[in-house]
Design an enzyme around this catalytic site. Structure first.
Site, PDB file in Angstrom:
ATOM      1  CG  HIS A 159      -2.082  -0.931   1.070  1.00 58.09           C
ATOM      2  ND1 HIS A 159      -1.992  -2.274   1.370  1.00 58.09           N
ATOM      3  CD2 HIS A 159      -3.354  -0.728   0.642  1.00 58.09           C
ATOM      4  CE1 HIS A 159      -3.171  -2.848   1.137  1.00 58.09           C
ATOM      5  NE2 HIS A 159      -3.996  -1.933   0.697  1.00 58.09           N
ATOM      6  CE  LYS A 589     -12.845   7.526  -1.172  1.00 53.91           C
ATOM      7  NZ  LYS A 589     -13.958   6.923  -1.918  1.00 53.91           N
TER       8      LYS A 589
END
Length: 928
Positions: A159, A589
């Site tokens: 990531h 999110k």
């Protein structure tokens, strides 16, 4: 530049060199003094004076003055500074944070050692875990069962949240080793002088090394960086963990004397690097195969080095101590197999003879020559034959030393180093299936209702493979099938453990999992008999639920899968175990902090119940990042906060980005991390049953999650100018060009062409809010939810939940970390970059104040982190130095965005912005 005060020209690091360094403060002052020497030499007195002025201005504002006035004064002064002066400030403060981060890490290790000497058992250690079991009356047989089932399974990912180049990480590792030597009381005065010279050399190298990449790394660049950690510190820490486990067991349960008990380590290592193609078209089947080969080569080289060292060390003479008949017979068999004549010099040294033969077989294994090992099991068997012989001939200390360490490493790493996992978006598999079905006369797969898709893939499983020529397929579909082909080849090369997990991200329905089975069968990874029965299966298909809607119904999806006879047979063939992954980043999110955490908590309970109903074993895989907004926070707290139904002996979790270096760059820190994970896992598994949870608490959490999500969505989804504000008030557009990783920062489009909220990836989303000190994903919406509950007269209920429910305690305490490290003064200044959209910052600030006020009311504190004074103090100490970097970044962003095109000055400004992003990340010790 120093950690606490200025040094004049007459006082240098030489004044601190006479004695070993004691304590963090002296270490920070010393490193600051050394950096000051380097700044004067490399940047001149003008740069040093500017650094000292900015430092003192910020410290004064934070301690005795008005922080707002001081920060605006800093901004005004920097507006008049040249680009080069600001860049110099960024470099100076960034390197300062690198140095004090290393000092803090070293101090942590030093403190742990001091505590271990003073305490009965170090807090959160393996010894404390097993002594606690003994004190609670847990019987040895139960401990043995626990050890048989226990498994820690960290999975390293690529990531894009590690801002530092591998070169910079290597420089920091070298500095870290030198800093450790500062404690050495044996050094003579001239040896300490030499040590100081080496520190100056490394700091100068760091100053002259660019921290940003000129080009985006390729997936194989990321693979090599990850291998450096896997085959370096992680490989090195395994023996320490083995020895710590053995010591803990023997101290608490001396009756458990079986070597097999502590030589089988409860550790497996996974990696997504080179296998995660979700949103990253650069990760291809060829890249995945190359990754597996590189990892295999790396671990075989480490084994070869170990065997050579053992051959030199194990000089045991047969004249003095005999050897077992089994060992002597094995030596003869291996010599004949390899066609080797006896080595005369080793005629009396059977272990050297055996290790010489093992060395040759490993060399042939590495090069793929005849006579190599078929797999790690045969290699381990040879090592165990030697260990058994040593124990039979008064050599148990030798057998239980480095030889046992190598046996443990082979158990953990095999010939694959780490289990390479494949991840792909379910949408890519749906597209591939749509093409395959269309070619056999069944068009419209993607447009079908979900139940029709499910029926279609089940029918295909009963009918047989598509068997279409690859040349008739589109490149995208060929690539999907090539990935499954690659899995088969990797398994044939290094064994099934090397690559067997296929994660289906954004899973929305049963057909997403069943369709993956269809595609895997095309590569022969799943085989069906003529009557439709599944004969064998060599992969685990893992649905990843990472959106609020899917988390709410993931139990229904799993129930439909397990109710299907074909899929149920697939699960049985995989040890009757179904793995399910839960994603924190995207769900946060999607629905905000409170809703994400609650939905994942409830999903664990419901998934466990479904697995129980169908008689399957459930393995949960937690997709956590470093920041609170991505599931981060203290690991032990998170483990203890799991619902009782989800407390399984296997703890599988991701280790992402900057977290990897923080936890694994130093074997001592890595050992502590694994011990804490094991301690928390054992504690949660053997803790007293949770008191029955009042139904009112569940209703309250449902309400809090709903209120919080509504507040969050009103801001980020319903406000039409929000994305424009985000793009202007954070360095997100510039972050996109930082070349952090091979994966793009957005799912579709680019910051230049325009993005909508759905296009934003979770990691740069969190990263950008962290840079501006808003930390929005780690708390937004919580204040509104708590305020409404308090207004409804639920204060006593909320307090009871906080003090009696580990999940709710974690929810509020993690939010406190996000809120305490946020700074609305800094955020307000970033908001000036957004022009007319800056009013959105006022809404954010109002919610921030609401969250702080209500958390204090529920927890009974007077200020945030009142019960975590060390963390609170660290935040206060770092703030003045990070303030300077924020001021630099704001000025640089304003200048860069006011320019046009990409001329030479624009390129220099963008480079300075990139360095400021790295420096702030170092100062805050987090990215996203």
């Amino acid at each position: 530049m120093t950690g606490g005060r200025a040094l004049d020209d007459e006082r240098s690091a030489k004044a601190l060199r006479a004695e070993p360094i004691e304590g963090l403060r002296n270490e920070v002052n010393l490193l600051g003094a050394l950096l000051g020497d380097v700044l004067r030499e490399q940047g001149g007195t003008e740069l040093f004076d500017l650094v000292e002025w900015a430092r003192l201005q910020s410290i004064t504002g934070r301690t005795v003055g008005n922080a707002s006035d001081a920060f605006r004064g800093l901004l005004a002064r920097l507006e008049e500074a040249s680009d080069e002066e600001i860049f110099g400030l960024v470099r100076a403060f960034g390197i300062f944070f690198h140095l004090i981060n290393l000092a803090e890490q070293h101090h942590r290790v030093r403190t742990l050692r001091q505590r271990e000497r003073q305490e009965r058992a170090l807090h959160e250690s393996l010894e404390e875990a097993f002594l606690t079991l003994r004190d609670r009356g847990v019987e040895p047989d139960r401990v043995k069962e626990l050890l048989d089932d226990l498994l820690l399974f960290p999975v390293l990912t690529a990531h894009p949240s590690e801002t530092r180049r591998r070169t910079v990480l290597q420089r920091l590792a070298a500095l870290g080793q030198l800093i450790q030597q500062l404690d050495d009381t044996r050094l003579s005065p001239r040896e300490r002088d030499w040590l100081f010279d080496r520190l100056r050399e490394e700091i100068t190298l760091l100053w002259q090394t660019a921290e940003t990449r000129l080009a985006r790394p390729t997936p194989l660049d990321e693979v090599r960086s990850t291998i450096a950690i896997l085959a370096g510190p992680i490989y090195d820490v395994v023996p320490f963990f083995r020895r710590a486990l053995r010591r803990a067991i023997l101290r608490a349960y001396p009756e458990l004397t079986s070597e097999a008990l502590w030589n089988r380590l409860p550790i497996r290592i996974g990696s997504w690097v080179g296998g995660d193609r979700d949103g990253n078209p650069a990760v291809t089947a060829a890249v995945t195969e190359a990754t597996a080969r590189l990892m295999r080569e790396a671990i075989l080289r480490r084994y070869l080095g170990e065997v050579v060292d053992l051959r030199r060390a194990l000089s045991v003479s047969a004249r003095l101590r005999g050897a077992s008949d089994e060992l002597m017979a094995t030596i003869d068999q291996e010599r004949e197999r390899l066609g080797f004549a006896p080595v005369r010099a080793w005629a009396d040294e059977p272990y050297r003879r055996m290790l010489g033969l093992i060395e040759e077989r490993l060399r042939r294994t590495e090069h793929g020559e005849p006579g190599g090992y078929a797999g790690p099991e045969e290699f381990a068997t040879h090592l165990k034959v030697m260990a058994d012989s040593l124990r039979q001939h008064e050599g148990h200390w030798i057998a239980d030393g480095r030889l046992a360490d190598l046996i443990a490493r082979v158990d953990v790493f095999g010939f694959h180093l780490a289990e390479l996992e494949i991840r792909q978006d379910a949408a890519r598999y749906r597209e591939a299936l749509a093409e395959l079905f269309a070619l056999v006369g069944c068009a419209g797969y993607e447009a079908m209702p979900s139940d029709e898709r499910e029926h279609l893939v089940l029918t295909r499983l009963e009918q047989g493979v598509f068997g279409l020529p690859r040349g008739a397929l589109s490149p995208d579909t060929r690539e999907v099938l090539a990935t499954f082909d690659a899995i088969g080849r990797i398994q044939r090369l290094s064994g099934e453990r090397a690559c067997h997990t296929v994660i289906v991200s954004m899973t929305r329905e049963p057909a997403d999992v069943l369709g993956t089975v269809v595609l895997a069968r095309e590569a022969g990874l799943i085989d069906f008999a003529k009557d439709g029965a599944v004969r064998h299966c060599r992969i685990d298909v893992v649905p990843l639920f990472e959106q609020i809607a899917e988390l709410d119904r993931c139990d229904q999806i799993l129930a439909r899968l397990l109710a299907n006879p074909i899929y149920r047979t697939v699960v049985r063939l995989r040890g009757n175990q179904q793995e399910v992954m839960l994603g924190y980043s995207d769900s946060n999110k999607d629905g905000g902090y409170v809703s994400s955490n609650w939905r994942i908590y409830r999903a664990q309970e419901r998934l466990a119940e479904v697995a129980r109903q169908f008689g399957a074993q459930l393995r949960l895989f937690y997709g956590r990042g470093g920041a609170i907004g991505r599931g981060g926070g203290p690991m032990g707290r998170a483990i203890r906060a799991r619902p009782a139904a989800a407390r399984r002996p296997v703890l599988k979790t991701t280790e992402q980005g900057e977290v990897i270096f923080a936890r694994y760059s130093d074997p001592a820190i890595a050992l502590r991390h694994w011990e804490q994970m094991t301690h928390a896992s054992i504690g949660s598994l053997e803790s007293d049953p949770d008191p029955s949870m009042p139904e009112s608490w569940y209703r309250m959490m449902e309400q809090l999650a709903t209120w919080s999500q509504e507040a969050y969505e009103r801001l980020v989804k319903d406000e039409p100018t929000f994305v424009r504000f985000f793009m202007s008030a954070t360095p997100f557009p510039e972050l996109a060009s930082l070349n952090l990783a091979s994966r793009p920062v957005a799912r579709r489009g680019s910051p230049e062409s325009g993005l909508c909220f759905a296009d934003l990836r979770a990691i740069p989303w969190v990263f950008s809010w962290t840079q501006t000190r808003v930390n929005l994903p780690g708390w937004y919406g919580l204040g509104t939810a708590l305020e409404r509950a308090l207004a409804a007269g639920e204060e006593s209920t909320l307090r009871e939940m906080y003090y009696r429910w580990p999940f709710f305690e974690m929810l509020l305490d993690n939010a406190q970390i996000s809120l305490a490290t946020a700074d609305m003064l800094i955020a307000e200044c970033y908001a000036t970059l957004a022009g007319d959209d800056g009013w959105i910052a006022e809404r954010i600030a109002e919610e921030y104040q609401r969250a702080v006020r209500t958390i204090l009311a529920v927890t009974g504190q007077c200020e945030l982190l009142e019960r975590s004074p060390i963390l609170a103090r660290l935040v206060r100490l770092r703030n003045p130095y990070v303030d300077v970097l924020h001021a630099c970044q704001i000025v640089l962003l304003r200048r860069y965005r006011a320019g046009a095109g990409m001329g030479e000055r624009q390129s220099r400004l963008l480079d300075a912005i990139h360095h400021s992003i790295n420096a702030i990340a170092a100062g805050l010790q987090t990215t996203g």
